[in-house]
Design a protein around this motif. Sequence first.
Motif, short mmCIF file in Angstrom:
data_model
loop_
_atom_site.label_atom_id
_atom_site.label_comp_id
_atom_site.label_asym_id
_atom_site.label_seq_id
_atom_site.Cartn_x
_atom_site.Cartn_y
_atom_site.Cartn_z
N ASP A 1 -6.12 -7.43 4.60
CA ASP A 1 -5.83 -8.06 3.49
C ASP A 1 -4.57 -7.80 2.91
N LEU A 2 -3.78 -8.93 2.37
CA LEU A 2 -2.19 -8.61 2.35
C LEU A 2 -1.87 -7.75 1.25
N VAL A 3 -2.82 -7.53 0.12
CA VAL A 3 -2.53 -6.27 -0.77
C VAL A 3 -2.93 -5.16 -0.29
N GLY A 50 -3.97 -3.94 2.44
CA GLY A 50 -3.99 -3.52 4.02
C GLY A 50 -5.23 -3.63 4.57
#
Lengths: 295, 318
Positions: free
Chosen positions: A18-20, A22
């Motif tokens: 997930d980009l936010v 991790g």
Amino acid sequence: MTFTIEPVERPDGVPAADLVRGDPARRVDGVGHELRAIGVLWRRELLRLARNRAQLALMLINPMLFLLVLGTGLDTMLAGTAGSADYRAYLFPGVLLMAVQLPALSAGMSIVRDREAGFLRGMLVAPVGRGTILVGACLGGATAAVVQGGLLLALAGFAGLSYQPVVLVLLLAVLALVAFTMTVLSALAAVLVRRPETFQTMLSIGAMPLFFLSGALFTVGTLPGWLRTITLANPLSYAVDALRRTAALAMPPERAPAALELAGWTPPILVELAAMLLVSVFALAVAVRRFARTG
Amino acid sequence: MTGPFAVRTRGLRRTYGGRAAVCDLDLTVPAGETFGFLGPNGAGKSTTIAMLCTLLRPTAGTAEVAGADVVRAPWLVRRRIGVVFQEPTVDRELTAEENLRLHAELYGMLRRDARVRSRQLLALFGLDRPRVPVGAFSGGMRRRLELARSLMHHPGVLFLDEPTVGLDPQSRAVVWDHLYGLRREQPITLFLTTHQLEEAEHCDRIVVLDHGRVVAQGTPQQLKAEVGADVVHLRTADDAGVAAALTESGLTAGHGPDGVRVVTADGAGLVPRLCAGLTTPVHSVTVTRPSLDDVFLHHTGRTIRDAGSAELSPAQGR
């Protein structure tokens, strides 16, 4: 502004990163996690001990000096005057205490040093409880101390104790509790005193008087009143007494030294142990509270 | 700004005994960005990082990091971020792998995953030195180990507090190579603080901080464009003639004993046109761009190096 997130395919069925937040890697959670963290901090202290064998040997010098030189010297002197010649047997529990005292107190030093070196910051930013970090460090320090005490226990025969496995195990158990209590107290001091210089000074000034006033060297009962009062106020006295009464199990009853008396009352050994446990739990709670304070 | 964000603060403030170290900070860092926090020593960069990493409680305001609130859910934040502190946090008595494995345990990683991950990272960062305690590593290697360690648990946001301070230029370049590689290979937000201008150039966007307040923000290019123009410097066979011709064509040009100076918004873009349009032989061309130091000077009235040394001088007494 918009962002496209490339889904990362993973073979093992773990969801994509997930980009936010991790990568939600597989993790152990809850109590199991805290226990593992305690375990790894405990292992760290033991690894350090194992890599520092020279220090391990050096820390044994003082207690051995007391037992072999002071003990033997006073033994022969007392043998010349009075009948009882068992000073080494009397001194032995005190020497055991001395052996665990130094490594137990340096556990606090290791917390202070970790803070100075920055290692502590790395731990504080990890997702583990503050208590976990302290408990891990204390258990590690106490274990190191018990290892030292155990090595000295090998000299029991020199102090006139017979090598009875049950008694030796009991002695180790009592030593473990004593070591844990002392480690927690030093950890508390380390949390309250943040400067390494101050802590070092406290250790070097405090260790000797505490030892002298613990009944490790002489019988408390026959001391003059003022000295007896100070000694009875020292928590270490009860540690020494508990050790001495445990060691006495490996001696013929007529040679066993007198137990400590508190205003005519001899506290049962279990009360002494319970008191130590209580002190360590209380000190640990205070230390964790202070330690948890962020900024 | 829409889209997922990695860091968002609103009115974030921290005071020490009445003095504000960080004052009403409003930051939004989109996910995936490399974000730089530029300011001299004592500007409040480390204080801000400490608040964002849940090590310091804000006096006021809110901060959301990696999708969780730093005050209400610090454990979630800690789980999702990686931190490389200014001071070393690895255990010098343990080996590189032992340090990584210890970290993995503190983060509750499965042992199998930790073993695989630590091998990968050690190989990637060139730290495969079994049985050597970290104390015997060079400064650059230790810094790389810090970086590898902070990545063990797959963080979404990586905080780097002065990541290359105290390193020689070569080790510094190696660290940056790794950071670039990291951005290429996995989605990650890098949040770094620095007082080095060269380092700020690596960032997608920077915020200039002074005395705990934001004084400017934007891409390095935007910030530089705001404070001044490029200067194109030409050496030609006939400086006076060239200067006259360029002025005639509408450019701001002048000449002196050191050649022709042309002031323009986009120096690099002008050079081909200049050379193509001139009939006089050109011996050399240089383009000088405004530096971030000019940016800092413009916004604070001091150069960043002055500001840094003033902060360190005890005579300052604030």
